[in-house]
Motif scaffolding. Structure first.
Motif, short mmCIF file in Angstrom:
data_model
loop_
_atom_site.label_atom_id
_atom_site.label_comp_id
_atom_site.label_asym_id
_atom_site.label_seq_id
_atom_site.Cartn_x
_atom_site.Cartn_y
_atom_site.Cartn_z
N ASN A 136 0.81 -1.22 0.00
CA ASN A 136 0.00 0.00 0.00
C ASN A 136 0.85 1.28 0.00
O ASN A 136 0.35 2.36 0.28
CB ASN A 136 -0.96 0.01 1.19
N THR A 137 2.14 1.14 -0.32
CA THR A 137 2.98 2.32 -0.46
C THR A 137 2.56 3.11 -1.69
O THR A 137 2.16 2.55 -2.70
CB THR A 137 4.45 1.88 -0.58
N MET A 138 2.64 4.41 -1.61
CA MET A 138 2.31 5.32 -2.72
C MET A 138 0.82 5.31 -3.06
O MET A 138 0.42 5.63 -4.16
CB MET A 138 3.15 4.98 -3.97
N ARG A 151 -0.64 -6.29 -18.61
CA ARG A 151 -1.23 -5.88 -17.33
C ARG A 151 -0.77 -6.82 -16.22
O ARG A 151 -0.67 -8.03 -16.41
CB ARG A 151 -2.75 -5.87 -17.43
N LYS A 152 -0.52 -6.25 -15.01
CA LYS A 152 0.05 -7.02 -13.91
C LYS A 152 -0.80 -6.94 -12.66
O LYS A 152 -1.46 -5.93 -12.39
CB LYS A 152 1.45 -6.50 -13.55
N SER A 153 -0.76 -8.03 -11.90
CA SER A 153 -1.30 -8.05 -10.54
C SER A 153 -0.28 -8.78 -9.68
O SER A 153 0.32 -9.77 -10.13
CB SER A 153 -2.65 -8.78 -10.51
N ALA A 199 10.28 -7.97 -10.65
CA ALA A 199 10.92 -6.82 -10.02
C ALA A 199 10.78 -5.64 -10.97
O ALA A 199 11.39 -5.63 -12.04
CB ALA A 199 12.39 -7.11 -9.72
N ASP A 200 9.97 -4.67 -10.58
CA ASP A 200 9.70 -3.53 -11.44
C ASP A 200 9.22 -2.36 -10.59
O ASP A 200 9.35 -2.39 -9.36
CB ASP A 200 8.68 -3.90 -12.52
N GLU A 201 8.66 -1.36 -11.23
CA GLU A 201 8.19 -0.20 -10.48
C GLU A 201 7.09 -0.57 -9.49
O GLU A 201 6.96 0.06 -8.44
CB GLU A 201 7.70 0.89 -11.45
N GLY A 202 6.31 -1.60 -9.80
CA GLY A 202 5.24 -2.01 -8.90
C GLY A 202 5.74 -2.61 -7.60
O GLY A 202 5.07 -2.55 -6.57
N THR A 203 6.93 -3.23 -7.65
CA THR A 203 7.55 -3.78 -6.43
C THR A 203 8.59 -2.82 -5.85
O THR A 203 9.31 -3.19 -4.93
CB THR A 203 8.22 -5.13 -6.73
N ASP A 205 11.31 -1.73 -7.30
CA ASP A 205 12.67 -2.16 -7.63
C ASP A 205 13.18 -1.43 -8.86
O ASP A 205 12.42 -1.15 -9.79
CB ASP A 205 12.70 -3.67 -7.89
N THR A 206 14.47 -1.16 -8.88
CA THR A 206 15.12 -0.59 -10.06
C THR A 206 16.08 -1.58 -10.69
O THR A 206 16.62 -1.33 -11.78
CB THR A 206 15.89 0.68 -9.70
N LEU A 207 16.31 -2.73 -10.04
CA LEU A 207 17.16 -3.80 -10.56
C LEU A 207 16.37 -5.09 -10.65
O LEU A 207 15.37 -5.26 -9.96
CB LEU A 207 18.38 -4.00 -9.65
N PRO A 208 16.80 -6.05 -11.50
CA PRO A 208 16.11 -7.33 -11.59
C PRO A 208 16.13 -8.07 -10.26
O PRO A 208 16.94 -7.78 -9.37
CB PRO A 208 16.91 -8.09 -12.66
#
Length: 236
Positions: A136-138, A151-153, A199-203, A205-208
């Motif tokens: 629930n960050t951001m 699309r991701k969940s 690992a992406d903006e949704g988690t 993360d900026t690295l794999p």
């Protein structure tokens, strides 16, 4: 639905999940090592298939000696047990390997014949995908959105009908090693991938995803449930 769900191998590197005469999904699995070797059950050879203790275990081997073990456990939802799938990647020489990503389920609409049926979700253009934020960050929110390529969940999703409330839930059961996601295929919105190693903006993360190593590496388990009211599936 309160019924026994059964996994079966259906050839060509695919396996299906059914409940009685209702087929719920059709899937294959894939993995990739950190040195770039890939295995896909559709292109690998089925080396063995064993069924015991309510579990179907399929082992696939590719031409480079990489193996993928798909473990498919049946579930009796009347007893509170749900079917799940996971995969294990390893080498035929038991050498150390590492990976940043495993995909135990790439699933889509099942084939049907001889009076079998499938959930209308698979052919309804108004089907929605419940998109769950990683946390629930951001100020991120749950959303029910049309299926769309990419699309991701995170951790779980529900394919649902807003009009009938029919739903198919697929979600991760393990969170100690992998960051998990359900992602619509880049080429077909009605094919979803149950990924370990997102690992992406949704988690945030900026690295794999970091490497996971060993002689055998297991994905998280992903369970599945189908029912006439997606709200009850989420509560269960």
């Amino acid at each position: 639905m309160k019924a026994l769900c059964i996994w079966s191998e259906c050839g060509g590197g695919y396996f299906e999940l059914s409940s009685g005469h209702l087929k719920l999904l059709r899937a294959y699995a894939k993995g990739e090592t950190s040195d770039g070797r890939k295995i896909d059950t559709r292109r690998a050879k089925l080396k063995s298939a064993e069924e015991s203790n309510n579990t179907l275990t399929l082992v696939y081997e590719d031409e480079n000696g990489l193996l993928l073990r798909e473990i498919l456990t049946n579930g009796d939802m009347s007893g509170g047990e749900i079917p799940y799938a996971k995969c294990v990647i390893f080498s035929n020489d038991d050498a150390y390997i590492s990976t940043k990503s495993l995909t135990p389920l790439v699933f889509t609409s099942p084939d049907t014949h001889n009076g079998e049926s499938r959930p209308s979700l698979w052919w309804n253009m108004h089907t929605r995908m419940l998109c769950v934020p990683y946390d629930n960050t951001m100020w991120l929110r749950y959303e029910a959105l049309p299926l769309r390529s990419g699309r991701k969940s995170y951790d779980y999703t529900v394919l649902l009908s807003e009009s009938t409330r029919e739903g198919l839930l697929i979600g991760a059961l393990d969170f100690d090693i992998w960051k998990n996601a359900l992602v619509c295929s880049a080429t077909d919105a009605y094919t979803l991938e149950a990924r370990c190693g997102q690992a992406d903006e949704g988690t945030h993360d900026t690295l794999p995803h970091g490497e996971v190593g060993g002689c055998e590496i297991s994905s998280a388990r992903f369970g599945g449930m189908y029912g006439c009211d997606y709200r009850a599936l989420r509560e269960g």
